[in-house]
Design an enzyme around this catalytic site. Structure first.
Site, PDB file in Angstrom:
ATOM      1  N   CYS A   6     -53.652  26.811  75.275  1.00 20.54           N
ATOM      2  CA  CYS A   6     -52.432  26.551  74.500  1.00 20.54           C
ATOM      3  C   CYS A   6     -51.420  25.783  75.330  1.00 20.54           C
ATOM      4  O   CYS A   6     -50.790  24.833  74.854  1.00 20.54           O
ATOM      5  CB  CYS A   6     -51.833  27.860  73.996  1.00 20.54           C
ATOM      6  SG  CYS A   6     -50.378  27.645  72.938  1.00 20.54           S
ATOM      7  N   GLY A  38     -39.551  27.489  79.140  1.00 18.88           N
ATOM      8  CA  GLY A  38     -39.064  28.692  79.796  1.00 18.88           C
ATOM      9  C   GLY A  38     -40.088  29.335  80.711  1.00 18.88           C
ATOM     10  O   GLY A  38     -39.951  30.510  81.059  1.00 18.88           O
ATOM     11  N   CYS A  53     -50.369  35.678  71.119  1.00 19.22           N
ATOM     12  CA  CYS A  53     -49.380  35.553  70.053  1.00 19.22           C
ATOM     13  C   CYS A  53     -49.968  35.671  68.660  1.00 19.22           C
ATOM     14  O   CYS A  53     -49.277  36.079  67.732  1.00 19.22           O
ATOM     15  CB  CYS A  53     -48.626  34.232  70.196  1.00 19.22           C
ATOM     16  SG  CYS A  53     -49.650  32.749  69.991  1.00 19.22           S
TER      17      CYS A  53
END
Length: 358
Positions: free
Chosen positions: A94, A118, A191
């Site tokens: 990913c 981040g 996720c």
């Protein structure tokens, strides 16, 4: 460290409480003309909504998002890896295909110069001006393992505003900025999976239970298993077979639909073949002493790296490591610097050669 100046345009990837990086970017380079947020449609991922809403109210941020269908492509790839007897790490893929390559394409469409994320990782330039990917200040949150697959030319456009901060400091900044996401728990799981991965596999039409034999290292049948996708190397629980000492999954034979069981000592491997290597340095020609991280939670160990071809190498481990697993990434380090990394294709010891087809 990077040549960023007023007027540059940045795409920022939303993840967790990384609204804070916008604050950090603004501190570092005074005032940008615009920060454009690009990423997933927040309506499809409710946990990210707060971050998007907070970002939209931050001064200097233009709110936009792009639905990246490639996110959905991670799921069939994840399922297929288990069907082939490997234990996948979708976060590595990913970060390479979605969070860098695709978002950089979106950045180009928006005439943006950089992509800020981040992630807890660091980018530095050496004395010759070459980019280096290094471990961040916050070692507990170090995400360089997941980023090793990003090609070198893309790293030059990435910004990690949190590279010199620890997570507790980031939460304090978020709290001072009165962001609701400051108190949200860290994301720990994949996720797109809300439950145990086995339940996720069962829910996919491509995976069905296909019983086969548990065997020991001598080939003796010990019992029946549910199907190879439901087992991983090192697994001890849920086997349904008892003995004086625990059984562990030590190998998976997809062709014969067999799951090989052994004892704890049989999980130790001292030779690992790595394929599809992405080098972040000039590819070495000779054997080299390195540290290697064999899974995200791995502490790292010494290894002798022997290059085989452009994108392949053999790792010789002076001290055998437990539960080395095909499908996971092996990432090479020299001190804090990431040299590159690739996928574990096979591993072996004196008793077991685990070679799962690519």
């Amino acid at each position: 460290e990077q040549q960023i100046s007023t007027g540059d345009m940045i795409v920022a990837d939303i993840d967790g409480v990384v609204v804070v990086p916008f604050h950090r970017i603004d501190e570092v380079i005074n005032k940008l003309d615009e920060i454009i947020i690009g990423g997933i449609d927040p309506r499809d991922y409710p946990d990210f909504c707060d971050a998007y809403i907070e970002s939209a109210t931050y001064e200097g941020v233009i709110m936009t998002y792009k639905q990246l269908d490639e996110l959905n492509e991670q799921e069939p790839s994840f399922v297929n890896e288990y069907a082939l007897g490997r234990t996948p790490n979708p976060c590595v893929m990913c970060n390479r295909t979605v969070k860098s390559e695709l978002l950089l394409k979106k950045a180009d469409e928006l005439d943006c110069d950089f992509l800020a994320t981040g992630h807890y990782a660091k980018i530095l330039k050496d004395d010759t001006g070459k980019i280096e990917l290094r471990r961040p200040r916050d070692r507990k949150k170090d995400q360089t393992y997941f980023l090793h697959g990003i090609p070198y030319h893309q790293l030059q456009r990435l910004i990690f505003p949190l590279q010199d901060h620890i997570k507790s400091e980031v939460r304090l900044v978020a709290k001072k900025l009165k962001l609701d996401s400051a108190s949200k728990p860290d994301s720990q799981e994949i996720c797109f999976i809300d439950e145990d991965y086995r339940q996720f596999l069962k829910a996919q039409n491509r995976i069905t239970e296909n019983p086969g034999n548990f065997i020991n290292l001598d080939g003796k049948v010990l019992g029946k298993h549910r199907g190879v996708p439901f087992y991983t190397i090192g697994q001890r629980r849920g086997l349904g077979i008892s003995d004086r000492t625990p059984w562990y999954v030590v190998a998976i034979n997809v062709d014969e639909n067999q799951v090989v069981l052994g004892k704890r000592e049989n999980l130790l491997f001292n030779e690992v073949k790595v394929k599809d290597i992405n080098w972040l340095i000039e590819q070495p020609n000779d054997p080299r002493e390195i540290m290697v991280q064999l899974r995200y939670s791995h502490r790292g160990c010494e290894a002798i790296l022997t290059p085989l071809a452009t994108d392949q190498a053999i790792l010789h481990l002076p001290h055998s490591e437990r539960a080395v697993t095909a499908g996971q990434a092996a990432v090479f380090y020299e001190g804090d610097r990431v040299l590159g990394g690739g996928w574990i294709g096979s591993c072996s010891n004196e008793e077991i050669s685990m070679n799962i087809p690519a």
